[in-house]
Design a protein around this motif. Structure first.
Motif: not given
Length: 450
Positions: A87-108
């Motif tokens: 399955k594919p998933y969508r997730f959101k964070l409480t605060v914007g975060t850089k994940l593996l050096d991608m631009s900071k966001s709450k949504n991935f």
């Protein structure tokens, strides 16, 4: 006895899959839902935590097993959610975060690509081509291995979601239910959609079909916003279906350069689902600004047919607008001009890009196949070679259509030791007289065997 045998095979396959483990050659993302709850809905988020171990990749770790990061997660997708166990998933964070050096966001999102048995190259190359064609924004992505509630669930692509943001679709975000005429002229992000959604504006295309536009931003429309959007889309449609194909009326609404770049990417990938779903367009605020196409998103239906035709010819999907737009000489000229630059400067770089990608992913691809033998890629190098043949055949066919004067036709002896493929990407061991793609020393050439 037969049922018992089949059941035994199914149990053995399940045991083998459950025993699969991450290769450790890529970053590993560990997700744990509260109480180990299953993710069963693509509409309702549930609470969870995660951390990412970069595994020597050079990226920065995110959280840790002792200090994980809070998240909310749900399913996503249409057929990718309903038709596959991976399955594919969508997730959101409480605060914007850089994940593996991608631009900071709450949504991935975590894309599974369970429908790609081509060493995960369909979407990988589609996104790369978007970058090659210079579209304003291409969602960034990182390959990871996902462990969900303690179980390895395969190779995934941690990907930026398509949304309005300074580092994504960089336009001014429009407020919900706005009524000020000067504010509703922009901040629009739409998707040409293939499924009904409450957040849609629908118009009747010039050929009688219904086009569904799902509005991503704003999320709730006032009457003024709904009327503005409907009027804009109706005017575009009228211009596209103008009887005089030398008319430039539609260009007052659509940025032809962005559309041509977006279209070329879809043609290279032979993505017959383009302009049917997952096709985005956006508009910045201001009466002087017009609609641009992009970003790219879904290439699950790339290279699904054997014949070489433009994507709007005999497509199994109901596409919007593109077959009519392709009739305009000015659009054709723009495509040809952009194509010549791509073919000369970007196309030669793709072979090494594909090689590097598959080399870096091969161990994870193997682990994914052990986990999902019904979906994955059994042999990454074999899949890579087949995929390259499809790509080269497609590009050479497009070169013949859009730049026939530039085709270098080489006459060779039919006993040449090079590898040959027909224009459908099928390898031919003993080519007879005809037109083929010759692949030798990492280069593809259109040739005539005589």
């Amino acid at each position: 006895m037969k049922k018992f045998y089949l059941l035994t095979i199914a149990i053995l396959c399940s045991l083998i899959a459950s025993a699969a483990t991450a290769s450790g050659s890529l970053p590993i993302m560990y997700v744990n839902t509260n109480g180990g709850a299953a993710i069963t809905s693509k509409d309702t988020y549930i609470d969870a935590t995660f951390y990412i171990d970069p595994k020597g990749s050079g990226y920065t770790a995110v959280g840790s097993s002792s200090s994980p990061v809070a998240m909310k997660i749900r399913g996503r997708g249409n057929t990718s959610w309903t038709d596959y166990d991976k399955k594919p998933y969508r997730f959101k964070l409480t605060v914007g975060t850089k994940l593996l050096d991608m631009s900071k966001s709450k949504n991935f999102c975590l894309l599974a690509y369970a429908d790609d048995q081509n060493a995960f190259l369909r979407n990988t190359l589609g996104f790369k081509l978007s970058e090659c064609m210079g579209l304003a924004y291409t969602p960034d992505r990182r390959a990871v291995e996902l462990v969900l509630n303690g179980s390895y669930v395969g190779l995934y692509f941690l990907t930026e979601t398509v949304r309005i943001d300074k580092d994504r679709v960089a336009i001014t975000k429009q407020d919900d239910n706005a009524t000020d005429a000067t504010l509703i002229t922009g901040g629009w992000l739409l998707e040409i959609d293939n499924a009904d959604d409450p957040a849609q504006v629908k118009i009747t295309e010039g050929n009688g079909n219904t086009i569904r536009f799902t509005y991503k931003d704003p999320e709730a429309l006032s009457t003024q916003q709904s009327n503005y959007l409907t009027n804009q889309l109706t005017a575009m449609n009228s211009g596209i279906y103008a009887t005089n194909k030398n008319s430039t009326a539609w260009e007052s609404y659509i940025n032809m350069d962005t559309l041509a770049r977006y279209y070329i990417v879809q043609e290279i990938m032979d993505n017959t689902e383009a302009f049917h779903g997952s096709t985005y367009l956006y508009k910045q605020r201001g009466d002087a600004n017009i609609w641009s196409f992009g970003p790219v998103w879904d290439f699950a239906n790339a290279y699904r047919r054997t014949e070489q035709q433009f994507i709007y010819i005999n497509s199994p999907f109901q596409q919007a607008w593109i077959a009519e737009i392709a009739k305009f000489p000015r659009f054709q000229a723009k495509v040809r001009d952009l194509w010549k630059t791509f073919y000369a400067t970007q196309y030669p770089t793709l072979s090494s890009y594909i090689d590097s990608f598959v080399t870096s992913m091969s161990a994870a691809i193997s682990s994914d196949y052990q986990r999902w033998p019904s979906y994955g890629t059994a042999n990454a190098n074999t899949a890579k070679s087949s995929f390259k043949a499809l790509l080269d055949a497609r590009v050479q066919w497009l070169e013949q259509q859009w730049n026939p004067a530039g085709m270098e036709e080489t006459l060779i002896d039919e006993n040449s030791p090079a590898q040959f493929y027909n224009l459908q990407g099928v390898k031919i061991d003993n080519p007879e007289r005809g037109l083929y793609i010759k692949i030798q020393n990492g280069k593809a050439t259109k040739i005539i065997v005589q």
